[in-house]
Design a protein around this motif. Structure first.
Motif, PDB file in Angstrom:
ATOM      1  N   SER A   3       0.957  20.654  10.723  1.00 52.55           N
ATOM      2  CA  SER A   3       0.782  19.373  11.474  1.00 52.55           C
ATOM      3  C   SER A   3       1.642  19.118  12.861  1.00 52.55           C
ATOM      4  O   SER A   3       2.088  18.516  13.669  1.00 52.55           O
ATOM      5  N   TYR A  41       6.433  13.996   8.694  1.00 46.10           N
ATOM      6  CA  TYR A  41       7.485  15.452   9.640  1.00 46.10           C
ATOM      7  C   TYR A  41       8.289  15.549  10.637  1.00 46.10           C
ATOM      8  O   TYR A  41       8.377  16.529  11.075  1.00 46.10           O
ATOM      9  N   GLY A  58       4.614  20.653   8.747  1.00 45.96           N
ATOM     10  CA  GLY A  58       4.410  20.017   7.468  1.00 45.96           C
ATOM     11  C   GLY A  58       3.190  20.598   7.265  1.00 45.96           C
ATOM     12  O   GLY A  58       2.633  20.855   8.183  1.00 45.96           O
ATOM     13  N   ASP A  92       1.267  13.769   2.254  1.00 44.62           N
ATOM     14  CA  ASP A  92       2.250  14.644   2.619  1.00 44.62           C
ATOM     15  C   ASP A  92       3.655  15.275   1.987  1.00 44.62           C
ATOM     16  O   ASP A  92       3.791  14.561   1.008  1.00 44.62           O
ATOM     17  N   GLY A 108       6.265  14.739   3.758  1.00 48.72           N
ATOM     18  CA  GLY A 108       8.041  14.938   3.978  1.00 48.72           C
ATOM     19  C   GLY A 108       9.070  13.915   3.501  1.00 48.72           C
ATOM     20  O   GLY A 108       9.309  13.852   2.555  1.00 48.72           O
TER      21      GLY A 108
END
Lengths: 151, 102
Positions: free
Chosen positions: A16, A61, A66, A86, A88
């Motif tokens: 990321s 993130y 990430g 993701d 996150g």
């Protein structure tokens, strides 16, 4: 409802870092190009992917590192589906996050990311679990143009 | 790619923005544009978008943030020469109602 066959698929993962936003756009662009989309259709898809990837980097993130996962499929009826995932922080209230102008970002964030995805794509679905991550599924049908050279 | 001064006169400060405006590029662009505005404090700031190849809502945030800054400083802001596809997202955002898009 008739189920159409998936005729091509790609998987992509990257960390990321914000300079990967343009990488994600360029990659999706190249993959979708085989459907011979108009420049407008391509811009709609690129913009929506840019919004979703930005959400992963800036929110999920929160500028930490990430991994962002993209899966894209092309179906025999010209539909493209793109999943952006993701691991996150997740979104507590998805409906609120999708409201135009809502943002948890600073004053220079417009809060229009999800609104753009919903407007530029045919369908957008968001699944999120706090502490686990978020998946955004987007679909768009590419209109087949006549007179284009097949293969 | 980036931000540069096209012209700087009594008429105003014209700044060219080029390349893709996204979350990544917009923070550098913001810093540069704001430093030019603060340095020259012109009557009008014109942001020339003719070389912007792509923009997502980070570009909307960039314009909105500059609008707030210039308004606070008593400066008029204009956004000019946006290409059709860039114009589309600007129009979608509703910031057209601020009257800055020429």
């Amino acid at each position: 409802m008739k189920k159409y066959e998936c005729i091509n698929e790609m998987d992509l993962s990257f960390i990321s870092k914000s300079n990967n936003e343009s990488f994600a756009r360029a990659t999706i662009s190249a993959f979708v190009s085989q459907l011979d989309p108009t420049i407008d259709e391509l811009t709609d898809i690129k913009t929506s992917v840019s919004e979703a990837v930005t959400n992963c980097i800036a929110h999920a993130y929160n500028e930490q590192i990430g991994i962002i996962y993209i899966n894209a499929k092309i179906f025999s009826n010209g539909k493209i589906s793109i999943k952006i995932r993701d691991k996150g922080v997740g979104i507590d209230d998805v409906d609120q996050a999708m409201e135009p102008l809502f943002t948890t970002g600073g004053s220079d964030r417009s809060g229009l990311g999800f609104a753009v995805m919903k407007s530029f794509m045919d369908r957008v679905k968001v699944k999120s679990y706090v502490g686990k991550g978020t998946t955004v599924l987007m679909e768009k049908s590419i209109i087949r143009r006549s007179n284009k050279n097949e293969k | 790619m980036g931000v540069s001064i096209l012209s700087n006169s009594k008429e105003g400060l014209k700044i060219s923005i080029s390349g893709d405006i996204d979350h990544h590029s917009s923070s550098d662009m913001r810093i540069k544009i704001d430093s030019f505005i603060e340095k020259y404090h012109p009557k009008i700031v014109i942001l020339d978008f003719s070389s912007v190849s792509f923009m997502d809502t980070s570009g909307i945030g960039l314009i909105l943030g500059r609008f707030k800054l210039t308004e606070r400083m008593g400066i008029k802001l204009e956004v000019v020469n946006a290409r059709n596809r860039v114009k589309r997202i600007i129009e979608f955002s509703g910031i057209k109602s601020l009257g800055i898009l020429k």
